[in-house]
Design a protein around this motif. Structure first.
Motif, PDB file in Angstrom:
ATOM      1  N   CYS A   1       0.927  -1.236   0.008  1.00  0.00           N
ATOM      2  CA  CYS A   1      -0.149   0.101   0.086  1.00  0.00           C
ATOM      3  C   CYS A   1       0.829   1.249   0.012  1.00  0.00           C
ATOM      4  CB  CYS A   1      -0.850   0.102   1.248  1.00  0.00           C
ATOM      5  SG  CYS A   1      -2.081  -1.444   1.560  1.00  0.00           S
TER       6      CYS A   1
ATOM      7  N   ILE B   1       0.476   5.394   1.307  1.00  0.00           N
ATOM      8  CA  ILE B   1      -0.134   6.626   1.888  1.00  0.00           C
ATOM      9  C   ILE B   1       0.675   7.611   1.911  1.00  0.00           C
ATOM     10  CG2 ILE B   1      -1.288   7.715   3.652  1.00  0.00           C
ATOM     11  CD1 ILE B   1      -2.555   4.954   4.441  1.00  0.00           C
ATOM     12  N   ASN B   2       0.713   8.951   1.071  1.00  0.00           N
ATOM     13  CA  ASN B   2       1.456  10.071   1.371  1.00  0.00           C
ATOM     14  C   ASN B   2       2.882   9.729   0.666  1.00  0.00           C
ATOM     15  OD1 ASN B   2      -0.365  11.605   2.791  1.00  0.00           O
ATOM     16  ND2 ASN B   2       0.739  10.883   4.724  1.00  0.00           N
TER      17      ASN B   2
ATOM     18  N   GLN C   1      -4.491   3.193  12.879  1.00  0.00           N
ATOM     19  CA  GLN C   1      -4.237   4.682  12.796  1.00  0.00           C
ATOM     20  C   GLN C   1      -3.185   5.063  13.591  1.00  0.00           C
ATOM     21  OE1 GLN C   1      -6.585   6.999  11.235  1.00  0.00           O
ATOM     22  NE2 GLN C   1      -5.242   8.733  11.960  1.00  0.00           N
TER      23      GLN C   1
ATOM     24  N   LEU D   1       1.281   8.235   8.429  1.00  0.00           N
ATOM     25  CA  LEU D   1       0.211   9.383   8.254  1.00  0.00           C
ATOM     26  C   LEU D   1       0.651  10.421   8.971  1.00  0.00           C
ATOM     27  CD1 LEU D   1      -2.838   7.141   9.419  1.00  0.00           C
ATOM     28  CD2 LEU D   1      -2.701   8.474   7.265  1.00  0.00           C
TER      29      LEU D   1
ATOM     30  N   GLN E   1      -3.974  13.507  10.128  1.00  0.00           N
ATOM     31  CA  GLN E   1      -4.575  12.604   9.244  1.00  0.00           C
ATOM     32  C   GLN E   1      -5.478  11.374   9.402  1.00  0.00           C
ATOM     33  OE1 GLN E   1      -1.329  11.777   6.161  1.00  0.00           O
ATOM     34  NE2 GLN E   1      -2.551  12.693   4.817  1.00  0.00           N
TER      35      GLN E   1
ATOM     36  N   ILE F   1      -7.011   7.780   8.646  1.00  0.00           N
ATOM     37  CA  ILE F   1      -7.256   6.520   7.570  1.00  0.00           C
ATOM     38  C   ILE F   1      -8.602   6.695   6.516  1.00  0.00           C
ATOM     39  CG2 ILE F   1      -7.393   3.996   7.436  1.00  0.00           C
ATOM     40  CD1 ILE F   1      -5.899   3.431   9.832  1.00  0.00           C
TER      41      ILE F   1
ATOM     42  N   GLU G   1      -9.807   8.946   5.374  1.00  0.00           N
ATOM     43  CA  GLU G   1      -9.525  10.129   4.229  1.00  0.00           C
ATOM     44  C   GLU G   1      -8.743   9.343   3.134  1.00  0.00           C
ATOM     45  OE1 GLU G   1      -7.741  12.879   6.577  1.00  0.00           O
ATOM     46  OE2 GLU G   1      -9.784  13.246   7.967  1.00  0.00           O
ATOM     47  N   GLN G   2      -8.140   8.357   3.280  1.00  0.00           N
ATOM     48  CA  GLN G   2      -7.157   7.901   2.290  1.00  0.00           C
ATOM     49  C   GLN G   2      -8.040   6.866   1.441  1.00  0.00           C
ATOM     50  OE1 GLN G   2      -4.314   9.443   2.629  1.00  0.00           O
ATOM     51  NE2 GLN G   2      -5.218  10.080   4.532  1.00  0.00           N
TER      52      GLN G   2
ATOM     53  N   ASP H   1      -7.797   5.327  -1.503  1.00  0.00           N
ATOM     54  CA  ASP H   1      -7.284   4.081  -2.065  1.00  0.00           C
ATOM     55  C   ASP H   1      -7.118   3.023  -1.096  1.00  0.00           C
ATOM     56  OD1 ASP H   1      -7.429   5.172  -4.561  1.00  0.00           O
ATOM     57  OD2 ASP H   1      -5.383   5.597  -4.603  1.00  0.00           O
ATOM     58  N   PHE H   2      -6.582   3.370  -0.042  1.00  0.00           N
ATOM     59  CA  PHE H   2      -6.115   2.374   1.209  1.00  0.00           C
ATOM     60  C   PHE H   2      -7.496   2.148   1.585  1.00  0.00           C
ATOM     61  CE2 PHE H   2      -5.320   1.165   5.588  1.00  0.00           C
ATOM     62  CZ  PHE H   2      -4.634   0.134   5.330  1.00  0.00           C
ATOM     63  N   GLU H   3      -8.332   2.870   2.152  1.00  0.00           N
ATOM     64  CA  GLU H   3      -9.562   2.467   2.884  1.00  0.00           C
ATOM     65  C   GLU H   3     -10.597   1.506   2.035  1.00  0.00           C
ATOM     66  OE1 GLU H   3     -12.762   3.433   5.759  1.00  0.00           O
ATOM     67  OE2 GLU H   3     -10.582   3.193   5.741  1.00  0.00           O
TER      68      GLU H   3
END
Length: 587
Positions: free
Chosen positions: A199, A201-202, A409, A418, A422, A424, A426-427, A429-431
């Motif tokens: 995965c 994120i950022n 989180q 994160l 921030q 989870i 709000e992410q 693709d990952f959610e």
């Protein structure tokens, strides 16, 4: 053997022996299995006759005795799931059951038939999705357990060091276990669910894994295995671990689920929801205490999250559970009850936040396991959430996914994936990956215990309940009803045979498979169908007068309804019950 080797083996079949040799580790050792004496020994490659018929296999599941003699079970197909810390993890997708005997001429017709039934039972268990293995990594232990082991433990073979709760072929490998020199040919297999995702994120890439390990103690199907046994093993016990791997750091959060841990049953009887019965003839506290003693040793503090209804037929189970936790008076065990169906009725799923808020302080206290890139343990998980509903499937899975997200989180913030503030959720693709993985986990656990996919997975996948989700829940409930009443006896027998709860006795005079059915088992359904058919015919082919027609319809309608009422009253006689192990004695 390299960490990601194919672990391919060659099985050579001769009239008197099976030979198994590893293809890719350069070793000269070959496993020799005598098909006559059943003796298992080590030999060398040059002693294997070149004339042998050869076929590729990917592991030995073990051996089992049936009516015709001993059988060898091997893995013939596998699919790579991914890698855990560079170790290849495989799902076994196909198996073969090979007879030591070359002929069945020594069997009578009845023995042949029984042998065929036992083979179909083994094939049934092997056809249920979810058998995983690795030849270089111990799948049966959590990261925290593996990090707190001795150097001697690290030197053990995978078979020796595996957690026996989660080795589903432990019984099949009992002969291998007794001979340490042949352990490397034995493949410990766990049953449950594994998914792995790379995965981002950022712009920071990490691996996210979900592993559910089903216990093989008190294993079985939904209505025939409830509560605990005298050893304190709970039905449908599953350990679920969520793992994050980022730049060499590893984080893990573990939860458990398991049936309400005292002696109760809920036998199928043709009713949609049979009434649970709490046993009145046993001392519940002995088994209850054993269950939590072992849980505390394995996981530390216990936070019980009981999600059953607090009214109707489930109410006595909730009251008894709460009373027993109070009576045990163990400071390591805490209890919270949350009536999931009542709180979330009329699609008010936002009310789950009430429970999450109640558990937040406890979750922060329990923390999670974290080891840095140097291998230094930063934090340990000090306790565990033990969630349950009636089946420990649908409601339980929803709550577990919410607790796991809260832990994730905190982990991702601590690892620097994160940013502060921030979330989870709000992410996007990952959610999506996260929700689908937890819904897939729910489906796997449900299929293995109840025979169908899980309910409420639309909420797990999307975060809200949908009309289509309700329709699918209705369909799955119908299939569950059919399987629980008309095929679960066979499924339970299959699991008992596979796990060694029942052993086939070759000289047993009367096979438990041949249970004579009472006359009413055949007669009553036939009478009901005939009476109902006559009722419909009378409606379609009216008599000379309406009174005559009404008399016929009332007569045949009453006959069909009366017969149906008798069948329902004697419901337990009409369901498919287990034959091999008397579950009444085990409850």
């Amino acid at each position: 053997m390299s960490l990601t080797s194919s672990n391919k083996q060659e099985l050579r079949l001769l009239s008197k022996k099976f030979y198994v040799e590893a293809c890719d580790d350069g070793a000269d050792d070959v496993l020799a299995i005598d098909r006559v004496s059943t003796e298992v020994t080590l030999t060398v490659k040059k002693d294997v006759p070149p004339s042998a018929v050869t076929r590729p296999i990917y592991g030995i599941l073990g051996t089992i005795r049936l009516v015709a003699g001993t059988y060898l079970i091997v893995i013939t197909k596998k699919k790579k799931v991914g890698e855990i810390f560079s170790h290849a993890i495989w799902k076994a997708t196909d198996f073969d059951i090979l007879s030591y005997k070359k002929t069945m001429l020594h069997l009578t017709d009845i023995q042949l038939q029984d042998n065929k039934v036992f083979l179909s039972m083994l094939n049934h268990v092997l056809s249920v999705d979810g058998f995983y293995f690795s030849t270089t990594y111990d799948l049966t232990h959590t990261l925290q357990r593996l990090a707190n082991t001795s150097p001697e433990f690290q030197e053990m073979s995978l078979l020796e060091r595996a957690d026996p709760r989660f080795v589903w072929n432990g019984h099949l490998l009992r002969e291998f276990a007794a001979q340490p020199e042949i352990h490397r040919f034995a493949t410990p297999v766990m049953h449950g669910f594994i998914t792995m995702h790379s995965c981002s994120i950022n712009g920071k890439c990490f691996d996210w894994l979900l592993v559910s390990r089903r216990s093989c103690f008190r294993a079985g199907v939904r209505y025939y295995v409830r509560g605990i046994d005298s050893e304190g093993h709970a039905a449908n016990f599953v350990e679920t671990e969520q793992i994050v791997h980022y730049k060499g750091s590893k984080a893990s959060f573990v939860q458990t689920r398991g049936s309400i841990p005292f002696f109760w049953s809920q036998r199928p009887n043709l009713k949609y929801k049979p009434k649970p019965q709490i046993s009145k003839s046993v001392n519940h506290m002995d088994g209850f205490q054993r269950h939590f003693d072992s849980q505390i040793i394995s996981y530390g503090k216990q936070m019980i999250v009981n999600l059953v209804n607090q009214k109707g037929s489930e109410k006595p189970l909730e009251q008894t559970f709460a009373k027993m936790v109070n009576s045990m008076a163990n400071g390591m065990v805490r209890y919270i009850a949350f009536d999931f169906h009542k709180e979330c009725s009329r699609m008010r799923w936002d009310r789950l936040q009430i429970l999450m808020d109640q558990l937040a302080e406890q979750q922060d206290e329990f923390s999670y396991f974290l080891v840095d890139s140097d291998g230094k343990i930063v934090t340990q998980q000090e306790g565990i959430f033990r969630s349950n509903c009636m089946d420990c499937l649908d409601r339980t899975n929803v709550i577990q996914s919410l607790l796991a997200r809260r832990s994730l989180q905190a982990q991702l913030q601590r690892l620097g994936v994160l940013h502060v503030g921030q979330r989870i959720e709000e992410q996007a693709d990952f959610e999506k990956i996260y929700k689908n993985a937890w819904a897939d986990n729910a489906n796997a656990c449900a299929k293995q215990y109840a025979g169908t996919g899980a309910l409420k997975t639309d909420y797990t996948r999307t975060g809200k309940r949908t009309q289509w989700g309700l329709i699918m829940d209705g369909w799955n409930s119908l299939i569950r009803y059919y399987k629980n009443n008309f095929s679960d006896g066979f499924r339970q027998d299959a699991i008992d045979l596979f796990l060694g709860n029942y052993s086939v006795d070759e000289v047993e005079p009367a096979s438990p498979l041949h249970v004579k059915k009472d006359w009413k088992f055949l007669a009553l359904p036939i009478i009901m169908v005939v009476a109902f058919s006559m009722c419909i015919i009378c409606l379609l082919m009216a008599g000379d007068t309406w009174t005559e027609t009404l008399a016929y319809v009332l007569f045949w309608g009453s006959a069909s309804f009366g017969t149906f009422a008798i069948i329902l009253y004697n419901g337990k006689d009409f369901v498919d019950a287990p034959k091999l192990v008397q579950k009444e004695k085990m409850d």
